[in-house]
Design an enzyme around this catalytic site. Structure first.
Site, PDB file in Angstrom:
ATOM      1  N   CYS A  13       0.841  -1.198   0.000  1.00  0.00           N
ATOM      2  CA  CYS A  13       0.000   0.000   0.000  1.00  0.00           C
ATOM      3  C   CYS A  13       0.876   1.249   0.000  1.00  0.00           C
ATOM      4  O   CYS A  13       0.620   2.200  -0.753  1.00  0.00           O
ATOM      5  CB  CYS A  13      -0.918  -0.015   1.219  1.00  0.00           C
ATOM      6  SG  CYS A  13      -2.154   1.309   1.214  1.00  0.00           S
ATOM      7  N   CYS A  14       1.929   1.258   0.824  1.00  0.00           N
ATOM      8  CA  CYS A  14       2.861   2.388   0.847  1.00  0.00           C
ATOM      9  C   CYS A  14       3.539   2.559  -0.506  1.00  0.00           C
ATOM     10  O   CYS A  14       3.762   3.690  -0.957  1.00  0.00           O
ATOM     11  CB  CYS A  14       3.915   2.189   1.932  1.00  0.00           C
ATOM     12  SG  CYS A  14       3.329   2.398   3.634  1.00  0.00           S
ATOM     13  N   CYS A  40      -0.763   8.679   6.871  1.00  0.00           N
ATOM     14  CA  CYS A  40      -2.140   8.410   6.475  1.00  0.00           C
ATOM     15  C   CYS A  40      -3.004   8.202   7.728  1.00  0.00           C
ATOM     16  O   CYS A  40      -2.539   7.659   8.730  1.00  0.00           O
ATOM     17  CB  CYS A  40      -2.207   7.164   5.599  1.00  0.00           C
ATOM     18  SG  CYS A  40      -1.419   7.347   3.991  1.00  0.00           S
ATOM     19  N   CYS A  74      -3.288   4.772   9.449  1.00  0.00           N
ATOM     20  CA  CYS A  74      -2.005   4.205   9.893  1.00  0.00           C
ATOM     21  C   CYS A  74      -1.298   5.061  10.926  1.00  0.00           C
ATOM     22  O   CYS A  74      -0.116   4.843  11.217  1.00  0.00           O
ATOM     23  CB  CYS A  74      -1.093   3.985   8.692  1.00  0.00           C
ATOM     24  SG  CYS A  74      -1.759   2.849   7.455  1.00  0.00           S
ATOM     25  N   CYS A 110       8.256   3.495   5.494  1.00  0.00           N
ATOM     26  CA  CYS A 110       7.327   3.250   4.395  1.00  0.00           C
ATOM     27  C   CYS A 110       8.026   3.013   3.071  1.00  0.00           C
ATOM     28  O   CYS A 110       7.386   2.687   2.077  1.00  0.00           O
ATOM     29  CB  CYS A 110       6.350   4.420   4.252  1.00  0.00           C
ATOM     30  SG  CYS A 110       7.157   5.978   3.835  1.00  0.00           S
TER      31      CYS A 110
END
Length: 239
Positions: free
Chosen positions: A119-120, A202, A205, A229
């Protein structure tokens, strides 16, 4: 830039004020120069000093699509305070996001470290590659005390992964140093900061720090080990 030249510049930066150091590096390193901001308190301090260098440095941010609304609010306040700065926004590829959500779910990053890193990669690392493409210098708000991963860094390093020089002007600043300059210059800061969000990423997170917790504990708090990340991976190849 060769190793010897980087070391020479690192030595020249010792003892300079932040404004003097930024001016020296920006005038010395040739080619495209960029500064990345996530609107955290360190980046806000650098943005203040970047304003006089607006013609020489491109400023950008990565909008992952999962930001806190407070981040957008400080983004707007920053643009209002420093109208001479253009802050370019880079966003993820919508096709990448759709494919990820279809495979892992909208919050699939909670399920595994690999899912979170993917996702990162989609929301941060790939847009970063677009933002720094063709750059010779990347200015960041990293500080050594933020994590053990960063304690052996230098002001100027060769970033082998991205093929450019990375400059960390706040490397030896303490958090108190940053806070003092931000207050003295009336620099906009996210309202989340005073609520314990010292490192803001985010929204899904990031959480506020509990008393006594490490600076990075609020990021990906459900994971153990090193918490990065992928934007700032420190390599032994760096000078």
């Amino acid at each position: 830039m060769e190793k010897e030249r980087l070391q020479y510049l690192n030595n020249e930066l010792i003892g300079l004020t932040l404004a003097e150091a930024l001016a020296l590096v920006v005038s010395t390193v040739k080619g495209k120069k960029v500064f990345s901001t996530s609107f955290g308190i360190e980046d806000q301090l650098l943005t203040h000093y970047m304003a006089p260098l607006a013609k020489d440095v491109e400023v950008f941010t990565l909008d992952t699509g999962r930001q806190f609304n407070e981040t957008y609010e400080v983004f707007q306040r920053t643009q209002d305070k420093y109208p001479q700065l253009t802050i370019n926004t880079f966003i993820p590829e919508q096709g990448d996001i759709a494919a990820y959500v279809n495979q892992h779910g909208i919050n699939g990053f909670y399920d595994s470290v690999d899912n979170r890193k993917e996702c990162c990669r989609i929301r941060k690392v790939k847009p970063l590659q677009k933002a720094i493409k063709g750059a010779s210098l990347w200015i960041t708000g990293l500080r050594a005390e933020q994590s053990q991963n960063r304690e052996d860094m230098q002001f100027l390093e060769w970033d082998d992964a991205n093929g450019l020089v990375k400059y960390n002007p706040l490397l030896h600043y303490s958090l108190k140093d940053v806070e003092a300059e931000v207050e003295a210059n009336n620099i906009p800061v996210s309202s989340l900061y005073k609520k314990g969000f010292l490192s803001i990423g985010c929204a899904p997170c990031t959480r506020a720090l509990l008393e006594g917790e490490d600076f990075r504990a609020g990021r990906w708090w459900w994971e153990n080990g090193k918490k990065e990340c992928g934007l700032h991976i420190h390599s032994d190849k760096n000078y």
